[in-house]
Design a protein around this motif. Structure first.
Motif, PDB file in Angstrom:
ATOM      1  N   TYR A 131       4.340  39.306   6.367  1.00 62.84           N
ATOM      2  CA  TYR A 131       4.215  37.844   6.316  1.00 62.84           C
ATOM      3  C   TYR A 131       5.092  37.218   7.405  1.00 62.84           C
ATOM      4  O   TYR A 131       4.649  36.294   8.109  1.00 62.84           O
ATOM      5  CB  TYR A 131       4.619  37.329   4.941  1.00 62.84           C
ATOM      6  N   ALA A 132       6.325  37.704   7.509  1.00 59.97           N
ATOM      7  CA  ALA A 132       7.218  37.157   8.529  1.00 59.97           C
ATOM      8  C   ALA A 132       6.662  37.392   9.934  1.00 59.97           C
ATOM      9  O   ALA A 132       6.739  36.515  10.811  1.00 59.97           O
ATOM     10  CB  ALA A 132       8.599  37.786   8.396  1.00 59.97           C
ATOM     11  N   HIS A 133       6.079  38.566  10.170  1.00 62.63           N
ATOM     12  CA  HIS A 133       5.534  38.899  11.492  1.00 62.63           C
ATOM     13  C   HIS A 133       4.313  38.050  11.825  1.00 62.63           C
ATOM     14  O   HIS A 133       4.125  37.643  12.988  1.00 62.63           O
ATOM     15  CB  HIS A 133       5.165  40.382  11.527  1.00 62.63           C
ATOM     16  N   SER A 134       3.484  37.728  10.826  1.00 63.49           N
ATOM     17  CA  SER A 134       2.207  37.069  11.086  1.00 63.49           C
ATOM     18  C   SER A 134       2.264  35.550  10.937  1.00 63.49           C
ATOM     19  O   SER A 134       1.579  34.830  11.682  1.00 63.49           O
ATOM     20  CB  SER A 134       1.126  37.617  10.134  1.00 63.49           C
ATOM     21  N   PHE A 135       3.035  35.042   9.987  1.00 66.14           N
ATOM     22  CA  PHE A 135       2.961  33.618   9.643  1.00 66.14           C
ATOM     23  C   PHE A 135       4.227  32.831  10.002  1.00 66.14           C
ATOM     24  O   PHE A 135       4.155  31.616  10.171  1.00 66.14           O
ATOM     25  CB  PHE A 135       2.717  33.466   8.133  1.00 66.14           C
ATOM     26  N   LEU A 136       5.393  33.470  10.099  1.00 62.75           N
ATOM     27  CA  LEU A 136       6.643  32.731  10.240  1.00 62.75           C
ATOM     28  C   LEU A 136       6.678  31.902  11.525  1.00 62.75           C
ATOM     29  O   LEU A 136       7.107  30.735  11.502  1.00 62.75           O
ATOM     30  CB  LEU A 136       7.825  33.701  10.195  1.00 62.75           C
ATOM     31  N   GLN A 137       6.233  32.482  12.631  1.00 64.64           N
ATOM     32  CA  GLN A 137       6.280  31.750  13.900  1.00 64.64           C
ATOM     33  C   GLN A 137       5.360  30.525  13.885  1.00 64.64           C
ATOM     34  O   GLN A 137       5.670  29.490  14.485  1.00 64.64           O
ATOM     35  CB  GLN A 137       5.905  32.681  15.061  1.00 64.64           C
ATOM     36  N   VAL A 138       4.244  30.636  13.196  1.00 63.55           N
ATOM     37  CA  VAL A 138       3.339  29.483  13.078  1.00 63.55           C
ATOM     38  C   VAL A 138       4.025  28.360  12.304  1.00 63.55           C
ATOM     39  O   VAL A 138       3.936  27.178  12.667  1.00 63.55           O
ATOM     40  CB  VAL A 138       2.026  29.897  12.376  1.00 63.55           C
ATOM     41  N   ILE A 139       4.734  28.725  11.229  1.00 62.63           N
ATOM     42  CA  ILE A 139       5.438  27.714  10.424  1.00 62.63           C
ATOM     43  C   ILE A 139       6.540  27.046  11.236  1.00 62.63           C
ATOM     44  O   ILE A 139       6.667  25.815  11.259  1.00 62.63           O
ATOM     45  CB  ILE A 139       6.027  28.381   9.156  1.00 62.63           C
ATOM     46  N   LEU A 140       7.345  27.841  11.935  1.00 58.92           N
ATOM     47  CA  LEU A 140       8.444  27.287  12.713  1.00 58.92           C
ATOM     48  C   LEU A 140       7.939  26.402  13.853  1.00 58.92           C
ATOM     49  O   LEU A 140       8.592  25.423  14.233  1.00 58.92           O
ATOM     50  CB  LEU A 140       9.303  28.411  13.290  1.00 58.92           C
ATOM     51  N   LEU A 141       6.791  26.733  14.399  1.00 60.49           N
ATOM     52  CA  LEU A 141       6.244  25.983  15.522  1.00 60.49           C
ATOM     53  C   LEU A 141       5.886  24.549  15.140  1.00 60.49           C
ATOM     54  O   LEU A 141       6.011  23.629  15.956  1.00 60.49           O
ATOM     55  CB  LEU A 141       5.007  26.715  16.062  1.00 60.49           C
ATOM     56  N   HIS A 142       5.463  24.345  13.885  1.00 62.71           N
ATOM     57  CA  HIS A 142       4.979  23.021  13.469  1.00 62.71           C
ATOM     58  C   HIS A 142       5.994  22.259  12.615  1.00 62.71           C
ATOM     59  O   HIS A 142       5.648  21.240  12.020  1.00 62.71           O
ATOM     60  CB  HIS A 142       3.665  23.160  12.694  1.00 62.71           C
ATOM     61  N   LEU A 143       7.229  22.751  12.566  1.00 54.59           N
ATOM     62  CA  LEU A 143       8.248  22.060  11.774  1.00 54.59           C
ATOM     63  C   LEU A 143       8.543  20.661  12.302  1.00 54.59           C
ATOM     64  O   LEU A 143       8.877  19.756  11.529  1.00 54.59           O
ATOM     65  CB  LEU A 143       9.551  22.875  11.760  1.00 54.59           C
ATOM     66  N   GLU A 144       8.438  20.484  13.602  1.00 55.33           N
ATOM     67  CA  GLU A 144       8.777  19.202  14.207  1.00 55.33           C
ATOM     68  C   GLU A 144       7.529  18.425  14.609  1.00 55.33           C
ATOM     69  O   GLU A 144       7.488  17.762  15.637  1.00 55.33           O
ATOM     70  CB  GLU A 144       9.688  19.426  15.408  1.00 55.33           C
ATOM     71  N   HIS A 145       6.522  18.502  13.776  1.00 55.82           N
ATOM     72  CA  HIS A 145       5.291  17.756  14.039  1.00 55.82           C
ATOM     73  C   HIS A 145       5.599  16.267  14.055  1.00 55.82           C
ATOM     74  O   HIS A 145       6.465  15.781  13.326  1.00 55.82           O
ATOM     75  CB  HIS A 145       4.252  18.094  12.961  1.00 55.82           C
ATOM     76  N   ARG A 146       4.865  15.532  14.875  1.00 54.75           N
ATOM     77  CA  ARG A 146       5.150  14.097  15.013  1.00 54.75           C
ATOM     78  C   ARG A 146       4.862  13.316  13.732  1.00 54.75           C
ATOM     79  O   ARG A 146       5.457  12.256  13.508  1.00 54.75           O
ATOM     80  CB  ARG A 146       4.328  13.518  16.159  1.00 54.75           C
TER      81      ARG A 146
END
Length: 874
Positions: A131-146
């Motif tokens: 889960y961390a390998h596949s989904f974590l980076q996607v979650i972190l990428l959108h944390l600062e959505h406008r």
């Protein structure tokens, strides 16, 4: 334009009037908005069409690549299902397409993706490492959505992910990048996200790692130039303090909180105050008295000059605050905090005005709403304040405040104090009599919401009221509640007149506790007839069933044999033999409650034959419901004493099999026959497989006999004394006759052929019986009403009764002749009760079984049971 006359207003179906109506309809069609004939063009339909032969994975890939946004959102919403079905292919083919779609996705798709990613984590479709390998980076990428809503959704997903990730992954993927994200050069939103992540990470690392890697970031964010960031970080200090322990909290967290409590921003000061209150248990007495108490005093003194939102928070946390600082207050400080609480309880009530609500300025209305919230929070904290002043000082210190809260003009305040009423009653214990009037006030409240909140614990409240907080019943329990019965009846009528049938149902269920509080006669004349009326006239089935069950409990506790006889007779005649099939259905519901609450012998004596007589009912629904009940009916029989009743039951079932024409009923009859054949019959003698059930039924039967026996002895005692029994003595006898409420209760029955059919004239025997009966009931009264529905009893308590049960076997139980069951003069009974018709009954242990033809025939009144009354031999 003049209004039409009544004659003209009446509907006229003449030709002229019909033409007028048609013209009106034509006018309406002219002003209708045009409707699109086709919602989608052929090109749009072609673009939305997908090949049906594609697999789920292929369809998802196609829609994410070439489909419209709504189709892509649907695929992402279905992502947890794809992960459960085929995780490997979903990660390899679908997830890359999801990443691409999210780069340009709108708000709706982003929110859907955050929820789907969280669902996949909760389903544990893949390992934490995968889960961390596949989904974590996607979650972190959108944390600062406008968009703030999207950012918060992804943050909630990340905070849940942190709970399952290993320490190494957390350190490298989240904590290390957080150092740069928390710098002043980053956006405010980035720093706010960093605060919440830091608060969550403290639960995953040891104290040394927190001190070395996390605390420097925490101190930096506590000194941030933006008050929003300081407030957010301040609220995370509670989690951080729990993670680093008491010593580090005293040296690191407490100084930061003290400094933030003096912050120029009101939101920061409020966050510091709430965090200090929540952390009171961590700090020792010296810290609380020397450091925290001055801060709290200063905050309370300045609260009335600040914004009302601070008063709302302060009023909500005041109970916890007084509890946490209890023991370190000086008498003067104790009094000042108490006066501060009293002032909050009446905040806004002094500003009386006669203006219309529409004329009040909006800012004044908003202020009054905040004052209502403050008083509501004070009502919520009232039990904690009783502990603060000591229950012994309630009357002098808090009674006037309690009175104001119960009479508050706003419903939310009264609703909250009604919820707390039970806790207040428990705390007052022997002083519960002080709030009798307030109980009546809340029962009579015009708002059904207040009544609904109060009746959740009504049985426990009334028990405390009747016992005065002691373990034994007080002598003056009825005289101390003179207005209780009118208040209860008025509350039920208000609930019945409203559309809130669930409140009505709950109230009727709670009324089952009344036999512990008021006399049998009061229940008979003020409540029992009302239960009948509800059963026969109310249109809500759950309400009818609640009334039926409560009526059965009233019948179980009834102290007079004549009244019990009248109730049974009315149940059979007006429900079991009623003209409406709906009433006959309710009779079967009542029979089910009778089987549950009373002994087997009681049901067999009075309700067995009227119940199986409904196999001849002309309405299929009644016969169908009876078929479902037949296994329970058969379970009440004991062989060989009830052999004649078993024959009656078998004959009725055979007639149903042979004569039933309704296919649905016939199918249920066939299933019921198979179930009846598999049932094992209970014997008169105890069997190992039915041992506990037989013991329970024996207890019920014994309690029924004791009630009848005590009633007989009370009558004889009155005759021997030559004077009527006073109300006080009667009430004492009534209390002594209470039976254990942890068991279903039943009314006394008679057993023919008993050797003790007539009570002995020996005074010693009478005295011993009375003492035995009273001692039995005095010991058993302490059981609470709340256990009534469980219908269970421990083996130890059952064994305690065994020596005396041996003297109450079927050959020695007291039996009364039918003359003893005759109804009293109609002048002493309500007009609704008939006392001229004999009561059908069936007794065990006789060879005189009822004529099968008589009970199974259908004459001019097909639903009326033609049962014969049998006279017992004295």
């Amino acid at each position: 334009m003049h209004p039409p006359s009544p004659a003209a207003a009446a509907m006229d179906f003449s030709q002229n009037s019909l033409f007028g109506y048609m013209e009106d309809l034509q006018e309406l069609t002219i002003i209708e908005r045009p409707v699109r004939r086709s919602l989608k063009t052929p090109e749009e339909i072609e673009r939305l069409t997908v090949d049906e032969d594609l697999s789920d994975i292929e369809r998802a890939v196609y829609l994410l690549s070439a489909g419209q946004d709504i189709q892509g959102t649907s695929v992402i919403a279905n992502l947890p299902f794809l992960m459960r079905q085929n995780p490997a292919e979903t990660l390899r083919r679908v997830l890359p397409k999801v990443r691409e779609a999210l780069h340009v996705a709108g708000v709706e798709m982003q929110l859907t993706a955050a929820v789907s990613f969280l669902t996949i984590l909760q389903d544990e479709s893949v390992s934490a490492h995968t889960y961390a390998h596949s989904f974590l980076q996607v979650i972190l990428l959108h944390l600062e959505h406008r968009d703030a809503g999207v950012s918060n959704a992804w943050l909630e997903t990340l905070l849940s992910v942190i709970e399952v990730l290993p320490k190494d992954t957390l350190r490298h993927e989240i904590l290390n990048p957080l150092v740069s994200k928390a710098q002043l050069s980053q956006t405010v939103q980035s720093r706010l996200v960093s605060c919440k992540i830091l608060g969550k990470l403290t639960n995953k690392f040891d104290a040394l790692a927190i001190k070395r890697e996390i605390l420097p970031l925490v101190k930096s964010l506590c000194q941030d130039v933006e008050h929003e960031v300081r407030s957010c970080m301040c609220r995370q200090l509670e989690n951080i303090a729990q993670g680093i322990g008491t010593e580090l909290s005293k040296s690191v967290v407490l100084p930061e909180l003290i400094e933030l409590s003096r912050d120029e921003g009101s939101s920061v000061r409020l966050a510091a105050f709430e965090t200090l209150v929540n952390l009171l248990d961590i700090f020792d007495t010296d810290d609380r008295s020397q450091t925290i108490l001055p801060v709290v005093k200063s905050f309370c003194e300045k609260s009335f000059k600040a914004d009302e939102s601070i008063l709302i928070s302060l009023s909500f946390h005041l109970g916890k605050l007084c509890h946490g600082l209890y023991g370190i207050f000086t008498p003067d400080q104790h009094l000042r905090f108490l006066e501060f609480y009293k002032k909050l309880c009446t905040l806004g009530l002094q500003q009386e005005n006669g203006h219309n609500e529409n004329q009040i300025p909006p800012q004044i209305l908003e202020q009054e709403k905040k004052y209502i919230s403050v008083r509501k929070n004070c009502a919520y904290n009232f039990p904690a304040m009783i502990v603060f002043v000591d229950p012994k000082n309630f009357h002098m210190e808090l009674y006037s405040t309690f009175f104001c809260l119960c009479h508050d003009p706003e419903v939310p305040v009264r609703y909250t104090i009604a919820i707390c009423f039970y806790e207040v009653s428990k705390l007052l214990n022997s002083g519960v009599y002080l709030i009798h009037k307030e109980l009546i006030t809340l029962l009579q409240d015009e708002s059904l919401e207040v009544l609904d909140a109060l009746i959740d614990h009504l049985p426990e409240i009334l028990e405390l009221m009747s016992t005065g907080g002691e373990s034994i019943v007080q002598e003056n329990k009825l005289s101390s509640l003179p207005d209780l019965v009118p208040a209860l009846t008025a509350a039920e009528q208000r609930a019945a007149a409203s559309l809130k049938w669930r409140t009505h149902e709950k109230l009727l269920q709670k009324y089952a506790c009344l036999p512990q509080v008021i006399s049998s006669d009061q229940i008979y004349y003020r409540f029992l007839q009302r239960m009948f009326t509800i059963m026969m006239t109310n249109n809500v089935l759950p309400v009818q069933k609640a009334a039926s069950r409560t009526l059965c409990i009233f019948l179980r506790y009834n102290r007079k044999q004549e009244q019990r006889h009248e109730v049974i007779q009315k149940l059979i005649e007006q429900l079991g033999q009623g003209k409406s099939y709906w009433n006959r259905l309710r009779f079967l519901d009542t029979c089910e409650f009778i089987i549950e609450i009373f002994s087997k012998s009681f049901f067999c004596k009075y309700f067995f034959l009227p119940a199986i007589e409904l196999t001849h009912d002309p309405v299929a629904n009644v016969r169908m419901k009876l078929c479902y009940l037949l296994p329970k009916v058969k379970s009440t029989l004991k062989i060989p004493a009830d052999k004649h009743l078993l024959q009656q039951l078998e004959m009725c079932v055979r007639k149903l099999l042979c004569q039933e024409k309704d296919k649905d009923v016939l199918a249920i009859v066939k299933r019921t026959v198979l179930e009846l054949d598999r049932m094992e019959m209970s014997m008169d003698a105890f069997q190992k497989k039915f041992y506990e059930k037989d013991l329970l039924d024996q207890e019920k039967e014994r309690e029924e006999l004791l009630l009848l026996e005590m009633e007989q002895l009370e009558k004889e005692k009155q005759q021997n004394d030559g004077r009527p029994m006073s109300d006080k003595n009667f009430e004492k006898k009534r209390r002594d006759s209470k039976t254990p409420t942890s068991l279903p209760k039943s009314i006394p029955i008679s057993v023919p052929g008993s050797s003790s059919a007539t009570p002995s004239t020996s005074k010693e025997i009478k005295k011993s019986k009375l003492i035995r009966s009273q001692s039995f009931n005095n010991q058993a009264f302490h059981a609470k009403y709340g256990n009534l529905d469980k219908c269970t009893t421990s083996k130890s308590s059952t064994a305690a009764y065994t020596p005396s049960v041996s003297g109450l076997s079927k050959t020695s139980m007291i039996s009364l002749t039918d003359d003893s069951f005759r109804t009293r003069n109609t002048s002493s009974a309500p007009s609704s009760f008939s006392s001229n018709t004999s009561l059908p009954s069936t007794s065990r242990g006789t060879g005189n079984s009822i004529d099968p033809k008589g009970s199974g025939s259908k004459d001019t009144q097909p639903r009326k049971a033609t049962l014969k009354s049998r006279k017992s031999n004295p």
